[in-house]
Design a protein around this motif. Structure first.
Motif, PDB file in Angstrom:
ATOM      1  N   TYR A   1     -11.812  10.305  -7.144  1.00  0.00           N
ATOM      2  CA  TYR A   1     -11.006   9.725  -6.065  1.00  0.00           C
ATOM      3  C   TYR A   1     -10.688   8.250  -6.321  1.00  0.00           C
ATOM      4  CZ  TYR A   1     -12.088  13.926  -3.376  1.00  0.00           C
ATOM      5  OH  TYR A   1     -12.191  15.231  -2.953  1.00  0.00           O
ATOM      6  N   ARG A   2     -11.097   7.743  -7.483  1.00  0.00           N
ATOM      7  CA  ARG A   2     -10.978   6.295  -7.736  1.00  0.00           C
ATOM      8  C   ARG A   2      -9.542   5.816  -7.750  1.00  0.00           C
ATOM      9  NH1 ARG A   2     -14.636   5.169 -12.288  1.00  0.00           N
ATOM     10  NH2 ARG A   2     -16.155   5.416 -10.619  1.00  0.00           N
ATOM     11  N   ALA A   3      -8.690   6.515  -8.464  1.00  0.00           N
ATOM     12  CA  ALA A   3      -7.298   6.076  -8.574  1.00  0.00           C
ATOM     13  C   ALA A   3      -6.625   6.057  -7.205  1.00  0.00           C
ATOM     14  CB  ALA A   3      -6.529   6.998  -9.522  1.00  0.00           C
ATOM     15  N   ARG A   4      -6.906   7.072  -6.391  1.00  0.00           N
ATOM     16  CA  ARG A   4      -6.288   7.102  -5.062  1.00  0.00           C
ATOM     17  C   ARG A   4      -6.843   5.986  -4.183  1.00  0.00           C
ATOM     18  NH1 ARG A   4      -6.461  11.359  -0.032  1.00  0.00           N
ATOM     19  NH2 ARG A   4      -4.867  10.242   1.161  1.00  0.00           N
ATOM     20  N   ALA A   5      -8.154   5.733  -4.249  1.00  0.00           N
ATOM     21  CA  ALA A   5      -8.758   4.669  -3.448  1.00  0.00           C
ATOM     22  C   ALA A   5      -8.158   3.314  -3.817  1.00  0.00           C
ATOM     23  CB  ALA A   5     -10.274   4.665  -3.641  1.00  0.00           C
ATOM     24  N   VAL A   6      -7.996   3.069  -5.109  1.00  0.00           N
ATOM     25  CA  VAL A   6      -7.398   1.813  -5.558  1.00  0.00           C
ATOM     26  C   VAL A   6      -5.952   1.711  -5.079  1.00  0.00           C
ATOM     27  CG1 VAL A   6      -6.639   0.519  -7.595  1.00  0.00           C
ATOM     28  CG2 VAL A   6      -8.929   1.545  -7.538  1.00  0.00           C
ATOM     29  N   ALA A   7      -5.210   2.807  -5.181  1.00  0.00           N
ATOM     30  CA  ALA A   7      -3.805   2.799  -4.762  1.00  0.00           C
ATOM     31  C   ALA A   7      -3.671   2.522  -3.268  1.00  0.00           C
ATOM     32  CB  ALA A   7      -3.151   4.136  -5.114  1.00  0.00           C
ATOM     33  N   ILE A   8      -4.558   3.109  -2.476  1.00  0.00           N
ATOM     34  CA  ILE A   8      -4.530   2.857  -1.030  1.00  0.00           C
ATOM     35  C   ILE A   8      -4.817   1.376  -0.757  1.00  0.00           C
ATOM     36  CG2 ILE A   8      -5.761   3.281   1.145  1.00  0.00           C
ATOM     37  CD1 ILE A   8      -6.148   6.183   0.183  1.00  0.00           C
ATOM     38  N   GLY A   9      -5.841   0.848  -1.429  1.00  0.00           N
ATOM     39  CA  GLY A   9      -6.168  -0.560  -1.249  1.00  0.00           C
ATOM     40  C   GLY A   9      -5.021  -1.467  -1.623  1.00  0.00           C
TER      41      GLY A   9
ATOM     42  N   ARG B   1     -13.633  -5.523  12.914  1.00  0.00           N
ATOM     43  CA  ARG B   1     -14.911  -4.926  12.518  1.00  0.00           C
ATOM     44  C   ARG B   1     -14.747  -3.478  12.085  1.00  0.00           C
ATOM     45  NH1 ARG B   1     -19.352  -7.465  12.896  1.00  0.00           N
ATOM     46  NH2 ARG B   1     -20.648  -5.644  13.309  1.00  0.00           N
ATOM     47  N   LEU B   2     -13.866  -2.755  12.757  1.00  0.00           N
ATOM     48  CA  LEU B   2     -13.582  -1.380  12.351  1.00  0.00           C
ATOM     49  C   LEU B   2     -12.877  -1.380  10.996  1.00  0.00           C
ATOM     50  CD1 LEU B   2     -13.369   1.653  12.722  1.00  0.00           C
ATOM     51  CD2 LEU B   2     -11.417   1.276  14.255  1.00  0.00           C
ATOM     52  N   GLN B   3     -11.956  -2.297  10.822  1.00  0.00           N
ATOM     53  CA  GLN B   3     -11.238  -2.394   9.546  1.00  0.00           C
ATOM     54  C   GLN B   3     -12.200  -2.680   8.397  1.00  0.00           C
ATOM     55  OE1 GLN B   3      -8.724  -5.932   8.361  1.00  0.00           O
ATOM     56  NE2 GLN B   3      -7.073  -4.456   8.783  1.00  0.00           N
ATOM     57  N   TRP B   4     -13.149  -3.566   8.637  1.00  0.00           N
ATOM     58  CA  TRP B   4     -14.117  -3.920   7.591  1.00  0.00           C
ATOM     59  C   TRP B   4     -14.940  -2.694   7.186  1.00  0.00           C
ATOM     60  CZ3 TRP B   4     -14.817  -8.681   5.181  1.00  0.00           C
ATOM     61  CH2 TRP B   4     -15.937  -8.770   4.347  1.00  0.00           C
ATOM     62  N   ALA B   5     -15.386  -1.920   8.190  1.00  0.00           N
ATOM     63  CA  ALA B   5     -16.203  -0.737   7.906  1.00  0.00           C
ATOM     64  C   ALA B   5     -15.397   0.331   7.180  1.00  0.00           C
ATOM     65  CB  ALA B   5     -16.784  -0.174   9.202  1.00  0.00           C
ATOM     66  N   MET B   6     -14.145   0.509   7.571  1.00  0.00           N
ATOM     67  CA  MET B   6     -13.287   1.485   6.892  1.00  0.00           C
ATOM     68  C   MET B   6     -13.034   1.046   5.456  1.00  0.00           C
ATOM     69  SD  MET B   6     -10.539   2.361   9.922  1.00  0.00           S
ATOM     70  CE  MET B   6      -9.840   3.839   9.196  1.00  0.00           C
ATOM     71  N   ASN B   7     -12.827  -0.246   5.259  1.00  0.00           N
ATOM     72  CA  ASN B   7     -12.604  -0.770   3.914  1.00  0.00           C
ATOM     73  C   ASN B   7     -13.835  -0.570   3.033  1.00  0.00           C
ATOM     74  OD1 ASN B   7     -10.899  -2.577   2.060  1.00  0.00           O
ATOM     75  ND2 ASN B   7     -12.855  -3.677   2.128  1.00  0.00           N
ATOM     76  N   THR B   8     -15.016  -0.744   3.620  1.00  0.00           N
ATOM     77  CA  THR B   8     -16.251  -0.504   2.871  1.00  0.00           C
ATOM     78  C   THR B   8     -16.339   0.944   2.428  1.00  0.00           C
ATOM     79  OG1 THR B   8     -17.407  -2.253   4.074  1.00  0.00           O
ATOM     80  CG2 THR B   8     -18.780  -0.586   2.990  1.00  0.00           C
ATOM     81  N   CYS B   9     -15.980   1.846   3.333  1.00  0.00           N
ATOM     82  CA  CYS B   9     -16.004   3.272   2.997  1.00  0.00           C
ATOM     83  C   CYS B   9     -14.991   3.567   1.887  1.00  0.00           C
ATOM     84  CB  CYS B   9     -15.700   4.097   4.241  1.00  0.00           C
ATOM     85  SG  CYS B   9     -15.993   5.869   4.036  1.00  0.00           S
ATOM     86  N   LEU B  10     -13.807   3.001   1.986  1.00  0.00           N
ATOM     87  CA  LEU B  10     -12.781   3.166   0.948  1.00  0.00           C
ATOM     88  C   LEU B  10     -13.315   2.714  -0.404  1.00  0.00           C
ATOM     89  CD1 LEU B  10      -9.801   3.593  -0.011  1.00  0.00           C
ATOM     90  CD2 LEU B  10      -9.403   1.200   0.674  1.00  0.00           C
ATOM     91  N   ALA B  11     -13.913   1.526  -0.438  1.00  0.00           N
ATOM     92  CA  ALA B  11     -14.419   0.990  -1.693  1.00  0.00           C
ATOM     93  C   ALA B  11     -15.543   1.858  -2.261  1.00  0.00           C
ATOM     94  CB  ALA B  11     -14.914  -0.439  -1.493  1.00  0.00           C
ATOM     95  N   GLN B  12     -16.439   2.309  -1.402  1.00  0.00           N
ATOM     96  CA  GLN B  12     -17.559   3.124  -1.891  1.00  0.00           C
ATOM     97  C   GLN B  12     -17.079   4.465  -2.443  1.00  0.00           C
ATOM     98  OE1 GLN B  12     -20.208   1.887  -2.553  1.00  0.00           O
ATOM     99  NE2 GLN B  12     -20.845   0.361  -1.072  1.00  0.00           N
ATOM    100  N   ILE B  13     -16.071   5.041  -1.830  1.00  0.00           N
ATOM    101  CA  ILE B  13     -15.517   6.280  -2.380  1.00  0.00           C
ATOM    102  C   ILE B  13     -14.978   6.018  -3.787  1.00  0.00           C
ATOM    103  CG2 ILE B  13     -13.632   7.969  -2.184  1.00  0.00           C
ATOM    104  CD1 ILE B  13     -13.971   7.796   0.878  1.00  0.00           C
ATOM    105  N   GLY B  14     -14.250   4.911  -3.955  1.00  0.00           N
ATOM    106  CA  GLY B  14     -13.698   4.584  -5.263  1.00  0.00           C
ATOM    107  C   GLY B  14     -14.758   4.241  -6.298  1.00  0.00           C
ATOM    108  N   ILE B  15     -15.831   3.611  -5.868  1.00  0.00           N
ATOM    109  CA  ILE B  15     -16.892   3.206  -6.793  1.00  0.00           C
ATOM    110  C   ILE B  15     -17.720   4.403  -7.254  1.00  0.00           C
ATOM    111  CG2 ILE B  15     -19.074   1.917  -6.964  1.00  0.00           C
ATOM    112  CD1 ILE B  15     -17.753  -0.103  -4.919  1.00  0.00           C
ATOM    113  N   VAL B  16     -18.118   5.233  -6.302  1.00  0.00           N
ATOM    114  CA  VAL B  16     -19.108   6.284  -6.573  1.00  0.00           C
ATOM    115  C   VAL B  16     -18.483   7.600  -7.036  1.00  0.00           C
ATOM    116  CG1 VAL B  16     -21.040   7.580  -5.559  1.00  0.00           C
ATOM    117  CG2 VAL B  16     -20.662   5.213  -4.899  1.00  0.00           C
ATOM    118  N   HIS B  17     -17.229   7.827  -6.691  1.00  0.00           N
ATOM    119  CA  HIS B  17     -16.603   9.127  -6.964  1.00  0.00           C
ATOM    120  C   HIS B  17     -15.360   8.953  -7.848  1.00  0.00           C
ATOM    121  CE1 HIS B  17     -19.308  11.037  -4.083  1.00  0.00           C
ATOM    122  NE2 HIS B  17     -19.128   9.966  -3.337  1.00  0.00           N
ATOM    123  N   PRO B  18     -15.529   9.077  -9.153  1.00  0.00           N
ATOM    124  CA  PRO B  18     -14.428   8.821 -10.093  1.00  0.00           C
ATOM    125  C   PRO B  18     -13.185   9.649  -9.827  1.00  0.00           C
ATOM    126  CG  PRO B  18     -16.521   9.033 -11.255  1.00  0.00           C
ATOM    127  CD  PRO B  18     -16.779   9.426  -9.849  1.00  0.00           C
TER     128      PRO B  18
END
Length: 231
Positions: A188-196, A169-186
């Protein structure tokens, strides 16, 4: 939470528990139990009861005090979110062990509370992974709606270091935060995708046709594509 304050409320709580028990469906319970939720009430029928009751804070408190999962879900539909003190909400989260109750508490109550930011900060680093997950869920919400003042790079650092080994459940919430950073903040997008891509969290998660995968690189790409199409 405070004790229920009237005999009428206590009687109504008992009547509602009986009503919820009458709606118990073994097939619904079997499905819910696979997700960790110990109740068998169809949520559409639960929402119909809430619509009938409307907002009743005292009743909501009484329902929560029963400890019954279906009753607690009903609490979260008929309560007045701004009526709860910070300490009450903290105690409720720590006492809410059913995943659906945890999710509704965050989304239907805490997010509407004036204490949401204070609780986000307190919960984010909590040792209890469920409570910490609530902190990350609130953070993901703020990433989208009010990112000013957030250390987005720092959040990505924590995700990169801790998400792969986090409980589900913690992993899911962290992943959601990761995705939202990549979606909303261009920026940080490349780094968010690379982390994923490097962590591979939820890469193989089963996704129904027509739904977007929770795997962050796919999720980010799809939401950015949709935003481009809508702009």
């Amino acid at each position: 939470m405070p004790e229920t304050g009237s005999a009428t409320t206590v009687k109504t709580v008992r009547e509602l528990l009986d009503e919820l028990a009458g709606l118990e469906d073994p097939k619904v319970r079997a499905v819910n139990e696979r997700h960790g939720d110990d109740h068998g009430v169809n949520l559409s029928k639960l929402r119909a009861i809430a619509k009938r009751l409307k907002t009743q804070q005292e009743l909501a408190v009484g329902l929560w005090a029963t400890g019954d999962t279906a009753a607690r879900l009903l609490t979260l539909l008929v309560c007045r979110p701004k009526a709860f003190e910070e300490g009450e909400l903290d105690a409720m989260m720590r006492d809410a062990r059913a995943p659906k109750v945890q999710d509704w508490l965050v989304n239907y109550v805490v997010k509407k509370s004036p204490h949401a930011e204070a609780l986000r900060v307190v919960w984010l680093g909590d040792k209890d992974p469920v409570v910490a997950g609530a902190g990350w869920a609130l953070t993901a919400d703020r990433v989208v709606k009010k990112p000013e003042g957030l250390d987005l790079a720092g959040l990505l650092d924590v995700v990169e270091a801790e998400m792969r080994g986090a409980p589900d459940r913690l992993q899911w919430a962290m992943n959601t935060c990761l995705a939202q950073i990549g979606i909303v903040h261009p920026e940080y997008r490349a780094r968010a995708v690379a982390i994923g891509e490097r962590l591979g969290v939820l890469k193989d998660y089963p996704t129904s046709a027509g739904c977007t995968s929770p795997y962050a690189p796919v999720w980010i790409a799809e939401m950015v594509r949709r935003r481009g199409r809508e702009s």
